[in-house]
Design a protein around this motif. Sequence first.
Motif, PDB file in Angstrom:
ATOM      1  N   PHE A 172       0.866  -1.183   0.000  1.00 34.73           N
ATOM      2  CA  PHE A 172       0.000   0.000   0.000  1.00 34.73           C
ATOM      3  C   PHE A 172       0.898   1.225   0.000  1.00 34.73           C
ATOM      4  CE2 PHE A 172      -2.766   3.021   2.522  1.00 34.73           C
ATOM      5  CZ  PHE A 172      -3.666   3.243   1.493  1.00 34.73           C
ATOM      6  N   ALA A 199      -2.704   0.014  -4.190  1.00 35.24           N
ATOM      7  CA  ALA A 199      -2.515  -1.248  -3.473  1.00 35.24           C
ATOM      8  C   ALA A 199      -2.181  -2.341  -4.480  1.00 35.24           C
ATOM      9  CB  ALA A 199      -3.767  -1.615  -2.686  1.00 35.24           C
ATOM     10  N   VAL A 212     -10.262   2.323   1.591  1.00 35.77           N
ATOM     11  CA  VAL A 212      -9.256   3.267   2.048  1.00 35.77           C
ATOM     12  C   VAL A 212      -9.965   4.439   2.704  1.00 35.77           C
ATOM     13  CG1 VAL A 212      -7.299   4.694   1.379  1.00 35.77           C
ATOM     14  CG2 VAL A 212      -7.777   2.597   0.128  1.00 35.77           C
ATOM     15  N   LEU A 256      -5.577   1.366   4.836  1.00 36.62           N
ATOM     16  CA  LEU A 256      -6.138   0.320   3.977  1.00 36.62           C
ATOM     17  C   LEU A 256      -6.780  -0.728   4.893  1.00 36.62           C
ATOM     18  CD1 LEU A 256      -6.372  -0.898   1.059  1.00 36.62           C
ATOM     19  CD2 LEU A 256      -4.256  -2.130   1.573  1.00 36.62           C
ATOM     20  N   ARG A 264      -2.978  -2.005   6.308  1.00 37.78           N
ATOM     21  CA  ARG A 264      -1.795  -1.204   6.025  1.00 37.78           C
ATOM     22  C   ARG A 264      -2.131   0.258   6.242  1.00 37.78           C
ATOM     23  NH1 ARG A 264      -0.421  -5.747   5.712  1.00 37.78           N
ATOM     24  NH2 ARG A 264       0.845  -6.808   4.129  1.00 37.78           N
TER      25      ARG A 264
END
Length: 281
Positions: A172, A199, A212, A256, A264
């Motif tokens: 990410f 990503a 996200v 993420l 992430r």
Amino acid sequence: MTSTPETIGGTGRNGRWSALPLFAAQAGLVLLALIGELAVPGGPARAVLVLPVLLWSPGRSLAAGLGLARGAGRFLTPLCVLLSIVALIVAGLLCFAVLGRVRLAVLPLAVSTVLLPLCLLERRAERPRLPELLAGGRRHAVYGASVLAAAALLWAVAAQLPTTPQQPYLSFSLGAPYARVPGVLPGTAGQRLDIPVVADATRPADLAGLTVSAGVDGAGWSAPAPLTSTTPGQGTARLQVTVPQGGCLHRVELRLSRGSEQLRSVDLYLRTREGSGCGDG
């Protein structure tokens, strides 16, 4: 009493024909390497087909063009290997100086093809003596048998090596142009930023259900935005972030997630000059 002049390349009555076998053999090696590069999967089989254009063809062409082959005798093979290495190094340096990059898979094929016409300059006597032919044939037979034996050994060892499956990964990161921002990004209070993120995953299915979201200074989280698949194994999203009022340094955190699980995160730092104590440095 008359003497028969030595033929040089295409000059002389039979010189052209004496150089054609070498030219045909070299062209055949280049063709085999091209087939190996385009049609054979990576591994020992491709290595065997490509090896001649790495360690033999460029040097053999140079030895013919420079007139070194006839006087090299039994040292012809190591001489060709040495000349091949030198030719590839010089060609790689030239490619990097002109193009800024070197394609290692293409370089040996290109060098061997460019040097191939030098084989037509091979200097040979019109009628080589039988002992010379037998000695040359014996050296080439030993060289070929050694290459085949090494290839067979490599093939057998490669077949017995344990294979490790590639571990799945998920990356990410910020997208362009924010990926190239060094340090802290300058901004003004109230400025609206359109921040792209990317990503990547080993398997395209791993991108399903990912979202996200963005938060500034650990608060004010935006609504989760789903990733949009652009290419297999890659998804992108764009987030709108407003630079807050007050303060000097702000941290934009991009997360993420899959559902409620955070996978992430990546940070982007902003600096404004409107708040108290904010200097120009």
